[in-house]
Design a protein around this motif. Structure first.
Motif, mmCIF file in Angstrom:
data_model
loop_
_atom_site.group_PDB
_atom_site.id
_atom_site.type_symbol
_atom_site.label_atom_id
_atom_site.label_comp_id
_atom_site.label_asym_id
_atom_site.label_seq_id
_atom_site.Cartn_x
_atom_site.Cartn_y
_atom_site.Cartn_z
ATOM 1 N N ARG A 10 0.840 -1.202 0.000
ATOM 2 C CA ARG A 10 0.000 0.000 0.000
ATOM 3 C C ARG A 10 0.873 1.249 0.000
ATOM 4 O O ARG A 10 0.614 2.203 -0.737
ATOM 5 C CB ARG A 10 -0.928 -0.009 1.216
ATOM 6 N N GLU A 11 1.949 1.248 0.780
ATOM 7 C CA GLU A 11 2.835 2.412 0.820
ATOM 8 C C GLU A 11 3.424 2.687 -0.555
ATOM 9 O O GLU A 11 3.467 3.828 -1.015
ATOM 10 C CB GLU A 11 3.956 2.198 1.841
ATOM 11 N N TYR A 12 3.864 1.652 -1.234
ATOM 12 C CA TYR A 12 4.424 1.805 -2.581
ATOM 13 C C TYR A 12 3.363 2.337 -3.554
ATOM 14 O O TYR A 12 3.612 3.268 -4.324
ATOM 15 C CB TYR A 12 4.991 0.473 -3.065
ATOM 16 N N ALA A 13 2.163 1.774 -3.487
ATOM 17 C CA ALA A 13 1.074 2.232 -4.362
ATOM 18 C C ALA A 13 0.736 3.700 -4.076
ATOM 19 O O ALA A 13 0.540 4.491 -5.009
ATOM 20 C CB ALA A 13 -0.163 1.354 -4.168
ATOM 21 N N TYR A 14 0.691 4.080 -2.800
ATOM 22 C CA TYR A 14 0.377 5.465 -2.449
ATOM 23 C C TYR A 14 1.455 6.419 -2.953
ATOM 24 O O TYR A 14 1.150 7.524 -3.407
ATOM 25 C CB TYR A 14 0.204 5.609 -0.936
ATOM 26 N N GLN A 15 2.718 6.021 -2.871
ATOM 27 C CA GLN A 15 3.794 6.880 -3.397
ATOM 28 C C GLN A 15 3.590 7.124 -4.888
ATOM 29 O O GLN A 15 3.731 8.249 -5.366
ATOM 30 C CB GLN A 15 5.156 6.240 -3.151
ATOM 31 N N ILE A 16 3.249 6.076 -5.609
ATOM 32 C CA ILE A 16 2.993 6.210 -7.047
ATOM 33 C C ILE A 16 1.796 7.120 -7.290
ATOM 34 O O ILE A 16 1.853 8.040 -8.113
ATOM 35 C CB ILE A 16 2.746 4.816 -7.685
ATOM 36 N N LEU A 64 -5.622 5.600 6.170
ATOM 37 C CA LEU A 64 -4.445 4.743 6.015
ATOM 38 C C LEU A 64 -3.199 5.558 5.684
ATOM 39 O O LEU A 64 -2.111 5.272 6.180
ATOM 40 C CB LEU A 64 -4.702 3.683 4.948
ATOM 41 N N LEU A 65 -3.355 6.601 4.875
ATOM 42 C CA LEU A 65 -2.211 7.475 4.568
ATOM 43 C C LEU A 65 -1.700 8.146 5.839
ATOM 44 O O LEU A 65 -0.492 8.177 6.092
ATOM 45 C CB LEU A 65 -2.602 8.528 3.535
ATOM 46 N N SER A 66 -2.610 8.652 6.664
ATOM 47 C CA SER A 66 -2.177 9.349 7.885
ATOM 48 C C SER A 66 -1.463 8.406 8.854
ATOM 49 O O SER A 66 -0.548 8.815 9.559
ATOM 50 C CB SER A 66 -3.366 10.024 8.574
ATOM 51 N N GLU A 67 -1.860 7.132 8.868
ATOM 52 C CA GLU A 67 -1.219 6.160 9.753
ATOM 53 C C GLU A 67 0.223 5.855 9.348
ATOM 54 O O GLU A 67 1.055 5.565 10.193
ATOM 55 C CB GLU A 67 -2.026 4.865 9.789
ATOM 56 N N MET A 68 0.520 5.887 8.064
ATOM 57 C CA MET A 68 1.875 5.546 7.622
ATOM 58 C C MET A 68 2.700 6.766 7.210
ATOM 59 O O MET A 68 3.853 6.639 6.827
ATOM 60 C CB MET A 68 1.823 4.524 6.485
ATOM 61 N N TRP A 69 2.125 7.946 7.338
ATOM 62 C CA TRP A 69 2.744 9.180 6.853
ATOM 63 C C TRP A 69 4.161 9.403 7.387
ATOM 64 O O TRP A 69 5.067 9.726 6.634
ATOM 65 C CB TRP A 69 1.852 10.364 7.197
ATOM 66 N N GLU A 70 4.343 9.257 8.679
ATOM 67 C CA GLU A 70 5.634 9.595 9.290
ATOM 68 C C GLU A 70 6.790 8.752 8.768
ATOM 69 O O GLU A 70 7.916 9.229 8.698
ATOM 70 C CB GLU A 70 5.550 9.476 10.817
ATOM 71 N N HIS A 71 6.553 7.504 8.404
ATOM 72 C CA HIS A 71 7.656 6.650 7.970
ATOM 73 C C HIS A 71 7.707 6.440 6.451
ATOM 74 O O HIS A 71 8.566 5.721 5.957
ATOM 75 C CB HIS A 71 7.619 5.300 8.696
ATOM 76 N N MET A 72 6.794 7.084 5.718
ATOM 77 C CA MET A 72 6.813 6.936 4.256
ATOM 78 C C MET A 72 8.031 7.634 3.662
ATOM 79 O O MET A 72 8.405 8.723 4.087
ATOM 80 C CB MET A 72 5.558 7.547 3.622
ATOM 81 N N MET A 85 9.509 9.560 0.550
ATOM 82 C CA MET A 85 9.055 10.298 -0.628
ATOM 83 C C MET A 85 9.924 11.521 -0.827
ATOM 84 O O MET A 85 10.649 11.939 0.082
ATOM 85 C CB MET A 85 7.585 10.692 -0.508
ATOM 86 N N ALA A 86 9.855 12.083 -2.000
ATOM 87 C CA ALA A 86 10.624 13.288 -2.308
ATOM 88 C C ALA A 86 10.174 14.419 -1.382
ATOM 89 O O ALA A 86 8.982 14.542 -1.079
ATOM 90 C CB ALA A 86 10.417 13.676 -3.765
ATOM 91 N N PRO A 87 11.114 15.253 -0.931
ATOM 92 C CA PRO A 87 10.756 16.337 -0.014
ATOM 93 C C PRO A 87 9.695 17.289 -0.556
ATOM 94 O O PRO A 87 8.841 17.755 0.199
ATOM 95 C CB PRO A 87 12.083 17.075 0.217
ATOM 96 N N ASP A 88 9.712 17.573 -1.866
ATOM 97 C CA ASP A 88 8.713 18.496 -2.398
ATOM 98 C C ASP A 88 7.314 17.866 -2.404
ATOM 99 O O ASP A 88 6.323 18.562 -2.213
ATOM 100 C CB ASP A 88 9.098 19.037 -3.776
ATOM 101 N N VAL A 89 7.231 16.559 -2.560
ATOM 102 C CA VAL A 89 5.942 15.872 -2.489
ATOM 103 C C VAL A 89 5.444 15.900 -1.048
ATOM 104 O O VAL A 89 4.291 16.215 -0.774
ATOM 105 C CB VAL A 89 6.040 14.419 -3.014
ATOM 106 N N ARG A 90 6.332 15.596 -0.098
ATOM 107 C CA ARG A 90 5.948 15.609 1.323
ATOM 108 C C ARG A 90 5.455 16.996 1.742
ATOM 109 O O ARG A 90 4.404 17.125 2.374
ATOM 110 C CB ARG A 90 7.114 15.172 2.207
ATOM 111 N N SER A 91 6.197 18.034 1.390
ATOM 112 C CA SER A 91 5.787 19.376 1.826
ATOM 113 C C SER A 91 4.478 19.809 1.170
ATOM 114 O O SER A 91 3.689 20.530 1.780
ATOM 115 C CB SER A 91 6.896 20.402 1.584
#
Length: 190
Positions: A135-141, A159-167, A169-175
């Motif tokens: 799921r984490e990989y799919a969400y990144q895509i 589900l995104l909020s539960e895994m957010w801290e350890h995902m 991803m590129a910094p610009d996507v995260r911000s």
């Protein structure tokens, strides 16, 4: 450019400055303004001169334009969600939601096949969203490649909020996504 409050501009500049690893003094030198100005800008003081604000934003690679941001409204199971398009540091567009939505549990953990337009680099397009790593990989895509209409079919805010801290991803996507995730988490806590 979309209307932003002085606080939102300051928050954006601070976030990008930190991502770039610049101090306030280094940014001030790069932008050709005083350090005090950068401090006040990041603090959201509304008396900053627009020309200097634009200089600071350009110095950290943010585009300053008077063109309106494209906004797209998409219906989700949780109601309408607005998406804006931001341009990544790579020059590619990124769709960013104004808030997160929640899918029905069966849909959020289903085995799904992402469209070729979104998952174009792999052979197997099937993802078992009940598996956290998959799921984490799919969400990144999805977060980097999907248009809003596709994103709302597969991505679940809870589900995104539960895994957010350890995902990863590129910094610009995260911000870009962080305000929607933070608002969702704050809303749950209230």
């Amino acid at each position: 450019m979309a209307t932003m409050s002085p606080g939102e501009i300051g928050e954006l500049v601070r976030s990008v400055r930190k991502t770039l690893g610049l101090t306030q003094a280094e940014l001030a030198e790069l932008a050709g303004v005083g350090r005090r100005f950068v401090i006040e800008l990041e603090a959201g003081h509304g008396r900053a001169e627009l020309r200097k604000v634009a200089d600071v934003m350009r110095a950290v690679g943010l585009e300053v334009s008077d063109e309106p941001d494209p906004i797209e409204m998409v219906r989700t199971p949780s109601g309408l969600v607005s998406f804006r398009t931001v341009i990544r540091r790579t020059g590619r567009p990124l769709s960013v939601p104004g808030r997160l939505w929640v899918l029905e549990p069966e849909r959020a953990t289903a085995s799904v096949e992402l469209p070729r337009s979104v998952y174009w680099s792999g052979r197997d397009k099937a993802f078992d969203l009940s598996d956290a790593q998959t799921r984490e990989y799919a969400y990144q895509i999805l977060m980097e490649e999907a248009p809003p209409a596709v994103m709302v079919e597969f991505l679940d805010g809870e589900l995104l909020s539960e895994m957010w801290e350890h995902m990863f991803m590129a910094p610009d996507v995260r911000s870009a996504w962080e305000p929607a995730v933070d608002a969702y988490v704050r809303g749950k806590a209230a």
